[in-house]
Design a protein around this motif. Sequence first.
Motif, PDB file in Angstrom:
ATOM      1  N   VAL A  25       0.127  -5.372   0.904  1.00 40.84           N
ATOM      2  CA  VAL A  25       1.561  -5.246   1.523  1.00 40.84           C
ATOM      3  C   VAL A  25       1.437  -4.854   3.007  1.00 40.84           C
ATOM      4  O   VAL A  25       0.921  -3.912   3.271  1.00 40.84           O
ATOM      5  N   ALA A  26       2.020  -5.777   3.681  1.00 35.18           N
ATOM      6  CA  ALA A  26       1.831  -5.385   5.178  1.00 35.18           C
ATOM      7  C   ALA A  26       0.586  -5.450   5.749  1.00 35.18           C
ATOM      8  O   ALA A  26       0.448  -4.578   6.546  1.00 35.18           O
ATOM      9  N   GLY A  27      -0.162  -6.395   5.174  1.00 33.33           N
ATOM     10  CA  GLY A  27      -1.471  -6.367   5.764  1.00 33.33           C
ATOM     11  C   GLY A  27      -2.682  -5.680   5.279  1.00 33.33           C
ATOM     12  O   GLY A  27      -3.685  -5.679   5.619  1.00 33.33           O
ATOM     13  N   LYS A  28      -2.247  -4.866   4.124  1.00 35.86           N
ATOM     14  CA  LYS A  28      -3.551  -3.985   3.618  1.00 35.86           C
ATOM     15  C   LYS A  28      -3.134  -3.629   2.222  1.00 35.86           C
ATOM     16  O   LYS A  28      -1.851  -3.502   1.844  1.00 35.86           O
ATOM     17  N   VAL A 100       5.250   2.283  -0.212  1.00 34.35           N
ATOM     18  CA  VAL A 100       5.116   2.274   1.269  1.00 34.35           C
ATOM     19  C   VAL A 100       6.148   3.161   2.113  1.00 34.35           C
ATOM     20  O   VAL A 100       7.311   3.267   1.642  1.00 34.35           O
ATOM     21  N   TRP A 101       5.750   3.689   2.919  1.00 38.81           N
ATOM     22  CA  TRP A 101       6.728   4.789   3.623  1.00 38.81           C
ATOM     23  C   TRP A 101       6.867   4.532   4.989  1.00 38.81           C
ATOM     24  O   TRP A 101       6.068   3.648   5.753  1.00 38.81           O
ATOM     25  N   HIS A 102       7.959   4.635   5.723  1.00 39.52           N
ATOM     26  CA  HIS A 102       8.271   4.705   6.836  1.00 39.52           C
ATOM     27  C   HIS A 102       8.747   5.896   7.394  1.00 39.52           C
ATOM     28  O   HIS A 102       9.916   6.382   6.947  1.00 39.52           O
ATOM     29  N   GLY A 103       7.861   6.822   8.152  1.00 39.33           N
ATOM     30  CA  GLY A 103       8.351   8.203   8.537  1.00 39.33           C
ATOM     31  C   GLY A 103       7.119   9.124   8.851  1.00 39.33           C
ATOM     32  O   GLY A 103       5.969   8.476   8.746  1.00 39.33           O
ATOM     33  N   PRO A 104       7.364  10.427   8.934  1.00 39.58           N
ATOM     34  CA  PRO A 104       6.297  11.118   9.011  1.00 39.58           C
ATOM     35  C   PRO A 104       5.463  11.450   7.831  1.00 39.58           C
ATOM     36  O   PRO A 104       5.786  10.739   6.634  1.00 39.58           O
ATOM     37  N   ASN A 105       4.036  11.534   7.732  1.00 41.65           N
ATOM     38  CA  ASN A 105       3.073  11.720   6.981  1.00 41.65           C
ATOM     39  C   ASN A 105       3.869  12.792   5.915  1.00 41.65           C
ATOM     40  O   ASN A 105       3.916  13.985   5.831  1.00 41.65           O
ATOM     41  N   TRP A 199      11.431   5.189   2.097  1.00 46.42           N
ATOM     42  CA  TRP A 199      10.406   4.823   1.060  1.00 46.42           C
ATOM     43  C   TRP A 199      10.813   3.501   0.380  1.00 46.42           C
ATOM     44  O   TRP A 199      11.743   3.511  -0.015  1.00 46.42           O
ATOM     45  N   CYS A 200       9.787   2.840   0.070  1.00 45.65           N
ATOM     46  CA  CYS A 200      10.231   1.772  -0.662  1.00 45.65           C
ATOM     47  C   CYS A 200       9.168   1.736  -1.874  1.00 45.65           C
ATOM     48  O   CYS A 200       7.814   1.601  -1.645  1.00 45.65           O
ATOM     49  N   ASP A 201       9.659   1.437  -2.965  1.00 47.48           N
ATOM     50  CA  ASP A 201       9.141   1.271  -4.409  1.00 47.48           C
ATOM     51  C   ASP A 201       8.430  -0.131  -4.398  1.00 47.48           C
ATOM     52  O   ASP A 201       9.079  -0.990  -4.520  1.00 47.48           O
ATOM     53  N   VAL A 202       7.062  -0.053  -4.469  1.00 50.22           N
ATOM     54  CA  VAL A 202       6.594  -1.656  -4.723  1.00 50.22           C
ATOM     55  C   VAL A 202       5.881  -1.316  -5.960  1.00 50.22           C
ATOM     56  O   VAL A 202       4.771  -1.912  -6.460  1.00 50.22           O
ATOM     57  N   MET A 214      10.943  -3.539   5.752  1.00 55.63           N
ATOM     58  CA  MET A 214      11.183  -2.045   6.222  1.00 55.63           C
ATOM     59  C   MET A 214      10.403  -1.511   7.348  1.00 55.63           C
ATOM     60  O   MET A 214      10.885  -0.856   8.198  1.00 55.63           O
ATOM     61  N   VAL A 215       9.201  -1.952   7.009  1.00 51.78           N
ATOM     62  CA  VAL A 215       8.141  -1.594   8.210  1.00 51.78           C
ATOM     63  C   VAL A 215       8.591  -2.310   9.547  1.00 51.78           C
ATOM     64  O   VAL A 215       8.458  -1.799  10.454  1.00 51.78           O
TER      65      VAL A 215
END
Length: 218
Positions: A25-28, A100-105, A199-202, A214-215
């Motif tokens: 997903v998104a390259g990895k 997959v997340w978008h935001g802080p660790n 946050w995305c449920d994959v 999203m990313v």
Amino acid sequence: MLFAAGFGTRMGALTKDRPKPLIEVAGKPLLEHALDFTGEIPTRVVNAHYHADQIEAYAENRDLIVSTERPDILDTGGGLRHALPLLGDGPTFTLNTDAVWHGPNPLDLLKSAWNPDVMDALLLCVPLQNAIGRKGGGDFALSEDNQLIRKGDLVYTGAQITKTEGLQHIPDAVFSLNLLWNQMAENGRLHGLTYPGKWCDVGHPDGITLAKDMVRHV
């Protein structure tokens, strides 16, 4: 502890010949998305069952220990208990590998908020409107003192810190972490933290495209 043992049945043909955590997903691979958050953690364990040989091969040369579940898959609670000899004592991060997340660790946020004096587990949740690809409602609500209450508009992200001692008192071999959380909630020690990003449920095929978007756009 990275959860990667499931069958990925919602992915259909995509998981016929490979485990869901190795879908790119998104390259990895999804598993690598999760690993990216664990850089400072000294002991990293991933469980495996479905196509376990592929998870084992991926873990080679990545400072990643594999806890293979045979002959049966053990679910999240049983899988975590099975891995404890590899993880060691003390509170443990657990992280699902189908998001997959978008935001802080997320693990950094949990570590900063963790208070073992009042918590037995701290679950990271995201508001339903920021849970991309979520099918269905939320899992929890937060009380005024940040204890988790079943049902609400917060979605559990699959990231937490948890104490593991209570696992030894569950008689089942195969069981969900929900059993452990129920015990903690009864004692007022199940706490939650709200994730500030997206946050995305994959866990389903549509989630792959949603995560890429999203990313790319958030």
